[in-house]
Design an enzyme around this catalytic site. Structure first.
Site, PDB file in Angstrom:
ATOM      1  N   ARG A 137      -3.810 -10.169  -0.565  1.00 13.39           N
ATOM      2  CA  ARG A 137      -3.502  -9.582   0.755  1.00 13.39           C
ATOM      3  C   ARG A 137      -4.327 -10.205   1.866  1.00 13.39           C
ATOM      4  NH1 ARG A 137      -3.977  -4.021  -1.548  1.00 13.39           N
ATOM      5  NH2 ARG A 137      -4.268  -5.251  -3.422  1.00 13.39           N
ATOM      6  N   GLU A 196     -15.007  -3.153 -12.921  1.00 15.46           N
ATOM      7  CA  GLU A 196     -15.376  -1.919 -13.635  1.00 15.46           C
ATOM      8  C   GLU A 196     -15.364  -2.191 -15.147  1.00 15.46           C
ATOM      9  OE1 GLU A 196     -12.906   1.274 -12.468  1.00 15.46           O
ATOM     10  OE2 GLU A 196     -14.009   2.761 -13.652  1.00 15.46           O
TER      11      GLU A 196
HETATM   12  P1  AMP Z   1     -13.894  -4.654  -4.385  1.00 15.91           P
HETATM   13  O1  AMP Z   1     -14.216  -6.013  -4.976  1.00 15.91           O
HETATM   14  O2  AMP Z   1     -14.283  -3.525  -5.292  1.00 15.91           O
HETATM   15  O3  AMP Z   1     -14.449  -4.511  -2.989  1.00 15.91           O
HETATM   16  O4  AMP Z   1     -12.315  -4.555  -4.314  1.00 15.91           O
HETATM   17  C1  AMP Z   1     -11.628  -5.146  -3.271  1.00 15.91           C
HETATM   18  C2  AMP Z   1     -10.319  -5.705  -3.708  1.00 15.91           C
HETATM   19  O5  AMP Z   1      -9.581  -4.812  -4.529  1.00 15.91           O
HETATM   20  C3  AMP Z   1      -9.461  -5.986  -2.487  1.00 15.91           C
HETATM   21  O6  AMP Z   1      -8.824  -7.252  -2.642  1.00 15.91           O
HETATM   22  C4  AMP Z   1      -8.476  -4.837  -2.447  1.00 15.91           C
HETATM   23  O7  AMP Z   1      -7.223  -5.301  -2.041  1.00 15.91           O
HETATM   24  C5  AMP Z   1      -8.456  -4.265  -3.845  1.00 15.91           C
HETATM   25  N1  AMP Z   1      -8.613  -2.797  -3.871  1.00 15.91           N
HETATM   26  C6  AMP Z   1      -9.680  -2.128  -4.396  1.00 15.91           C
HETATM   27  N2  AMP Z   1      -9.506  -0.809  -4.280  1.00 15.91           N
HETATM   28  C7  AMP Z   1      -8.342  -0.588  -3.662  1.00 15.91           C
HETATM   29  C8  AMP Z   1      -7.607   0.577  -3.224  1.00 15.91           C
HETATM   30  N3  AMP Z   1      -8.077   1.833  -3.413  1.00 15.91           N
HETATM   31  N4  AMP Z   1      -6.433   0.400  -2.594  1.00 15.91           N
HETATM   32  C9  AMP Z   1      -5.958  -0.859  -2.366  1.00 15.91           C
HETATM   33  N5  AMP Z   1      -6.573  -1.995  -2.760  1.00 15.91           N
HETATM   34  C10 AMP Z   1      -7.758  -1.872  -3.399  1.00 15.91           C
END
Ligand code: AMP
Length: 173
Positions: free
Chosen positions: A61, A98
């Site tokens: 995205r 995770e």
């Molecule tokens: P993080 O590495 O944990 O910050 O996760 C970020 C990535 O996971 C981004 O590319 C987001 O598009 C996706 N992502 C994580 N959690 C969500 C959520 N609740 N809704 C939509 N996309 C998410």
């Protein structure tokens, strides 16, 4: 359009992609003709006049938002992709999920020594993905000028992992 207008265009989908996750779906915002340009403008705003040379967008995205943010800042666009997609010489970074690990890659010559780089994604949760992208930029010799997200899930404290750099989010949950 204001950030409040954009917030109304984010759809919550419970238990996707797995039970317990509340997925913040940006597709209604993309359907609204004024939504994506407004999102890109608000994401670029804090970094105007900061001499950004490259916008790095994170698959997938970040590929929708990143090029528009790059256009706003008159910068080039560089993709950070999941493993095995980029054809040229590349740098790779693995990061913790995770369960297990994931890998992102960037062309070694996408960012040059001395470039100021803005990292863009739709959402910051734990900050792990964005931190891996920042490491790629620094290994290529670039400077992280900031990170810009449309959505921040503040409860997951991703911003704390990126405290070395300016972080901006248009919509916070
Ligand atoms: P993080 O590495 O944990 O910050 O996760 C970020 C990535 O996971 C981004 O590319 C987001 O598009 C996706 N992502 C994580 N959690 C969500 C959520 N609740 N809704 C939509 N996309 C998410």
């Amino acid at each position: 359009m204001t950030s409040d207008d954009l917030r109304k265009l984010i759809r919550d989908i419970p238990d996707f992609p797995k039970p317990g996750i509340l997925f913040r779906d940006i597709t209604p915002l993309l359907e609204e003709p004024d939504g994506l340009p407004a999102a890109a403008s608000l994401m670029a705003a804090p970094f105007r006049g900061h001499g950004i040379d490259r916008v790095v967008g994170i698959e997938s995205r970040g590929f929708i938002l990143g090029p528009l943010v790059a256009r706003e800042l008159r910068a080039g666009f560089v993709p950070v992709r999941k493993a095995g997609k980029l054809p040229g010489d590349k740098l790779r970074e693995s990061y913790e999920l995770e369960y297990g690990t994931d890998v992102v890659e960037m062309h070694s010559d996408g960012v040059r020594r001395g470039h100021a780089v803005l990292i863009v994604d739709d959402l910051i949760a734990t900050g792990g993905t964005a931190l891996a992208a920042a490491r790629l930029v620094e290994r290529a010799g670039g400077t992280v000028g900031g990170l810009s997200f449309l959505i921040e899930l503040a409860g997951l404290s991703g911003r704390a992992r990126l405290e070395r750099w300016p972080v901006s989010a248009v919509i916070t949950y």
